[in-house]
Design an enzyme around this catalytic site. Structure first.
Site, PDB file in Angstrom:
ATOM      1  CG  ASN A 152       2.248 -18.256 -13.925  1.00 32.71           C
ATOM      2  OD1 ASN A 152       1.043 -18.675 -13.970  1.00 32.71           O
ATOM      3  ND2 ASN A 152       2.605 -17.036 -14.635  1.00 32.71           N
ATOM      4  CE1 TYR A 153       1.833 -23.416 -11.420  1.00 38.63           C
ATOM      5  CE2 TYR A 153       1.142 -24.676 -13.269  1.00 38.63           C
ATOM      6  CZ  TYR A 153       1.003 -23.873 -12.027  1.00 38.63           C
ATOM      7  OH  TYR A 153      -0.291 -23.692 -11.082  1.00 38.63           O
ATOM      8  CG  LEU A 204     -16.552 -33.989  -4.147  1.00 36.04           C
ATOM      9  CD1 LEU A 204     -15.219 -33.843  -4.811  1.00 36.04           C
ATOM     10  CD2 LEU A 204     -16.970 -35.492  -3.598  1.00 36.04           C
ATOM     11  CE  LYS A 205     -19.324 -26.132  -2.004  1.00 36.19           C
ATOM     12  NZ  LYS A 205     -20.014 -24.785  -2.480  1.00 36.19           N
ATOM     13  NE  ARG A 262      -5.269 -22.476  -5.164  1.00 38.46           N
ATOM     14  CZ  ARG A 262      -5.161 -21.241  -5.298  1.00 38.46           C
ATOM     15  NH1 ARG A 262      -4.244 -20.730  -4.207  1.00 38.46           N
ATOM     16  NH2 ARG A 262      -5.832 -20.291  -6.029  1.00 38.46           N
ATOM     17  NE  ARG A 287     -16.088 -27.912  -9.386  1.00 38.94           N
ATOM     18  CZ  ARG A 287     -15.417 -26.716  -9.077  1.00 38.94           C
ATOM     19  NH1 ARG A 287     -15.939 -25.423  -9.064  1.00 38.94           N
ATOM     20  NH2 ARG A 287     -13.943 -27.157  -8.610  1.00 38.94           N
ATOM     21  N   GLY A 305      -6.201 -33.025  -8.299  1.00 41.75           N
ATOM     22  CA  GLY A 305      -5.182 -32.036  -8.799  1.00 41.75           C
ATOM     23  C   GLY A 305      -5.547 -30.666  -8.151  1.00 41.75           C
ATOM     24  CG  HIS A 353      -2.944 -20.846 -15.449  1.00 41.19           C
ATOM     25  ND1 HIS A 353      -3.808 -21.936 -15.325  1.00 41.19           N
ATOM     26  CD2 HIS A 353      -3.858 -19.907 -15.019  1.00 41.19           C
ATOM     27  CE1 HIS A 353      -4.886 -21.849 -14.958  1.00 41.19           C
ATOM     28  NE2 HIS A 353      -4.825 -20.679 -14.718  1.00 41.19           N
ATOM     29  CG  ASP A 368      -0.896 -27.286 -18.174  1.00 45.70           C
ATOM     30  OD1 ASP A 368      -0.426 -26.925 -17.282  1.00 45.70           O
ATOM     31  OD2 ASP A 368      -1.779 -26.658 -18.504  1.00 45.70           O
TER      32      ASP A 368
END
Length: 385
Positions: free
Chosen positions: A138-139, A70-71, A94, A45, A92, A135, A165
């Protein structure tokens, strides 16, 4: 069509990759691909990513940076044009975001059915947590891996973001991409690779799952063979406040260890668990009598399975690491060399990380055969910095 940008000499030379920039495991996976010779174009971006790191972010090495908004539909059309001759795409975001942008698998496969579409997420594309934020810790928390990490019985300790990660995430994404690419070369059909950190981390932990199934593993930290539960597989402090790693698991290695440590005559047997506390105190007391350098000189190069623990700032200077050139200095940055190594198609480092997002927009898009690049930049669809 070829380009000098990011073109390495490794076994993936000729493989073309479109990377929709993210953070963490996605860039790490694309760094690996670029290190191994793939021609990767990184779509960012305008203004760059959070935690992008600029010219010091080694995860972004080896490929040019192209900034696209990308908008704008023209930017989406440009990415789709790039994918027509690509072998792999990595994103990557969601679940559902790429589809809303018009860059989902169906959009890409409409013009390039052989493309392998890699998706890097924490929770995966499906399941009740798929759309939630998260993050690394958490995973790995819900895989069973984090619970057992560390030698503190009172609480688990997380090893930065190496396990999730980069261990369960980017490593498995690369494995999946290369496996699917190999299959696509045979079938002529691409597919989606759903690389979830939860999946990869659970897979990494297969040996622990096997120990648990066999009844040889307890879920109390520092109570097992490989987590500090035995005194001959642990970390010990030296007189100068540094540490030694001891991994003398096999009987012959344990025998060498106690002999070189100088406790052979007084040490309890290796397989006397009732005397482990006594053995641990003896090892601790002995290590604290000398500096780390002393013990390194005693143990390194022997079969005692003992090594000094050093920070990353000193790792490149270690004689073994230096001999193998595990770290190299390139473009003013000390960085890890490409891995693994190949006997015939050696991997090489190419372009350094870009100082800013869009530093090679014009050059990279032109090299990839995009028409009207100057018009895209003039209209703000693409940004050249």
């Amino acid at each position: 069509m070829t380009t000098e940008l990011g073109q390495g000499t490794g076994p993936l030379a000729g493989v073309r990759v479109v990377e929709i920039a993210g953070i963490g495991p996605g860039p790490h996976a694309c760094m690996i691909l670029a290190d191994l010779g793939a021609d990767v174009i990184r779509i960012e971006r305008p203004g760059g990513q959070l935690l992008a790191g600029g010219p010091h972010n080694l995860l972004n090495r080896g490929r040019p940076s192209v900034a696209l908004d990308l908008k704008r539909p023209e930017a989406i059309a440009t990415v789709l044009e790039l994918t027509k001759d690509a072998d792999l795409l990595v994103e990557g975001m969601r679940p559902g975001v790429a589809e809303r942008l018009g860059l989902g698998p169906d959009d890409v496969h409409a013009t390039n059915p052989r493309l392998v579409y890699g998706r890097m997420t924490g929770w995966g594309q499906t399941g009740p947590l798929a759309s939630a934020a998260g993050h690394d810790m958490n995973y790995i928390a819900i895989t069973g891996a984090l619970h057992g990490l560390g030698q503190d019985k009172a609480r688990p300790h997380f090893p930065a973001n190496l396990v999730g990660d980069f261990g369960g995430g980017s490593t498995y994404l690369v494995i999946g991409l290369l496996a699917a690419l190999l299959e696509a070369r045979v079938s002529g059909r691409g597919q989606v690779v759903d690389a979830a950190i939860v999946d990869g981390t659970a897979h990494l932990n297969a040996m622990t799952a096997a120990f648990l199934a066999a009844g040889t593993f307890t879920e109390e930290r520092a109570s097992n063979l490989l987590d500090g539960g035995v005194p001959f597989y642990d970390v010990y402090e030296t007189s100068d406040g540094r540490h030694m790693s001891v991994g003398a698991l096999e009987p012959q290695f344990f025998a060498t260890f106690v002999r070189l440590l100088g406790i052979e005559d007084e040490a309890p047997g290796q397989h006397e668990p009732e005397r482990y506390d006594e053995l641990r105190v003896l090892i601790e007391t002995t290590f604290r009598q000398q500096t780390q350098q002393h013990w390194v000189e005693v143990f390194e190069g022997t079969d005692a399975c003992v090594a000094g623990i050093i920070p990353i700032s000193e790792a490149a200077e270690h004689p073994h690491m230096a001999a193998r050139e595990v770290f190299v200095e390139r473009d003013g940055l000390l960085q890890p060399s490409p891995a693994p190594r190949f006997s015939r198609t050696a991997a090489t480092l190419t372009t350094p990380p870009s100082a800013e997002a869009g530093a090679q927009t014009r050059e990279a898009l032109t090299a990839w055969g995009i028409d009207g690049v100057d018009e895209l930049i003039a209209s703000g669809v693409a940004v050249q910095v």
